[in-house]
Design an enzyme around this catalytic site. Structure first.
Site, short mmCIF file in Angstrom:
data_model
loop_
_atom_site.label_atom_id
_atom_site.label_comp_id
_atom_site.label_asym_id
_atom_site.label_seq_id
_atom_site.Cartn_x
_atom_site.Cartn_y
_atom_site.Cartn_z
N ILE A 22 0.82 -1.20 0.00
CA ILE A 22 0.00 0.00 0.00
C ILE A 22 0.86 1.26 0.00
O ILE A 22 0.55 2.24 -0.68
CB ILE A 22 -0.95 0.00 1.22
CG1 ILE A 22 -1.94 -1.17 1.11
CG2 ILE A 22 -1.70 1.32 1.33
CD1 ILE A 22 -2.71 -1.44 2.38
N GLY A 23 1.96 1.23 0.75
CA GLY A 23 2.84 2.40 0.81
C GLY A 23 3.43 2.76 -0.54
O GLY A 23 3.47 3.93 -0.92
N TYR A 201 -2.62 -7.35 17.08
CA TYR A 201 -2.86 -6.52 15.89
C TYR A 201 -4.18 -5.77 16.01
O TYR A 201 -4.25 -4.56 15.80
CB TYR A 201 -2.84 -7.39 14.63
CG TYR A 201 -2.99 -6.62 13.35
CD1 TYR A 201 -1.90 -5.96 12.77
CD2 TYR A 201 -4.22 -6.54 12.69
CE1 TYR A 201 -2.03 -5.26 11.58
CE2 TYR A 201 -4.35 -5.84 11.50
CZ TYR A 201 -3.26 -5.20 10.96
OH TYR A 201 -3.40 -4.49 9.78
#
Length: 338
Positions: A22-23, A201
């Site tokens: 995604i980055g 998480y």
């Protein structure tokens, strides 16, 4: 070190975990939208960061792409990276807190098969609730790895960069990558690092949601606006650690159909970056800071954004914020910060 940003008109975007997934998709979209933006890929693995930089410069000739070494699970590394950013740039316009980990994820197969034939199947698959378990570890600082990577390391970086974010006439945007898996039941103020449990998480991502609320209360007056996003279910290295790639290849057609009722099945990093990219070139002071922004896609693959009101108990966000401030001050003293 790169050359410094030429002027205050130059927009600077720092992306943690910007070398992949995604980055990297976000970096590509920013450079496509504005060839003058300076993108900094802040990554743990510099070999991968340099490779990503070269790929971006090949696909976007003349673009300004920098790399920065940072391991957000290592407190000392975060302080060093913050110092480097202060030397390089006179200001930062966009700070994307995208790096994150879900270590050693495993599937509760009993819950999976029970949920598969129940009315909760879509919710289970889209959020991972009741499905995913992880085994956390301890960092060299004595902190839990998931909490430090997903929450605390980024919090320290934000505190260190406040001056760069507020040092201009236009407001600055801070975007946190949260998750569909952010789970209130997994989080406790008495155990913010989630030392007791198997969902670190989910706990860390809910903490991100809470923290954004408190940070806005503290920093909006300085022209710094925090927002939380959910990229949806995206096929990345993290996803492939949950299930092997062959499983996802077989399952993807079903997930696409699930978009009818759960459009956060974004699948591709480009689609997942929709919610992060949406903030680019917008005035963050005019965007609702009490909402979570979700990347979404239709069955036909058309991307769109959904907004959802953040839910939380009064005073809990600020209590979490104060705990993190106290922790940050402890580590600042440890590393003899001025």
């Amino acid at each position: 070190m790169s050359d410094s940003c030429p002027s205050t008109d130059c927009k600077v975007a720092v992306i943690t975990g910007g070398n992949a997934g995604i980055g990297l998709a976000l970096a590509e979209r920013l450079l496509t939208a504005d060839q003058t933006v300076r993108v900094c890929l802040a990554c743990r693995n510099m070999t991968k960061a340099d490779a990503a930089k070269k790929a971006l410069q090949l696909s976007h000739p003349g673009s300004h792409v920098d790399t920065l070494k940072i391991d957000v699970s290592d407190v000392q590394s975060v302080y060093s990276a913050a110092d480097e950013l202060k030397e390089r740039y006179s200001h930062i316009d966009y700070l994307y807190f995208n790096a994150g980990i879900m270590p050693n994820p495993s599937v509760d197969w009993g819950n999976f098969f029970r949920g598969l034939f129940s009315t909760k199947v879509v919710h289970m698959i889209s959020t991972g609730e009741g499905l995913l378990m992880q085994q956390d570890s301890t960092t060299k600082d004595g902190l839990r790895a998931v909490f430090t990577t997903n929450v605390f390391g980024h919090f320290i970086l934000l505190k260190e960069l406040e001056d760069l974010l507020s040092k201009q006439s236009r407001p600055a945007t801070v975007v946190w990558t949260s998750s569909s898996n952010a789970k209130k039941a997994a989080f406790s103020l008495d155990d913010i690092q989630h030392e007791n449990g198997y969902e670190p998480y989910a706990s860390s991502k809910y903490a991100v949601d809470l923290l954004s609320i408190a940070i806005n209360q503290e920093l909006n007056s300085k022209g710094i606006y925090n927002h939380v996003t959910n990229p949806g279910l995206v096929m990345t290295n993290m996803t492939n650690n949950i299930m092997p790639s062959w499983f996802w290849s077989l399952f993807i057609p079903i997930l696409i159909l699930f978009r009818i009722v759960s459009p956060t099945m974004t699948l591709s990093p480009y689609n997942g970056a929709e919610c992060l990219f949406w903030f680019f070139n917008k005035d963050p002071s005019k965007i609702d800071v009490d909402k979570k922004y979700h990347s979404s896609a239709t069955v036909l693959g058309n991307r769109f954004l959904r907004q959802e009101k953040l839910t939380y108990e009064k005073d809990v966000p600020m209590q979490l914020y104060k705990k993190l401030v106290a922790m940050e001050q402890t580590y600042r003293r440890k590393y003899k910060r001025d």
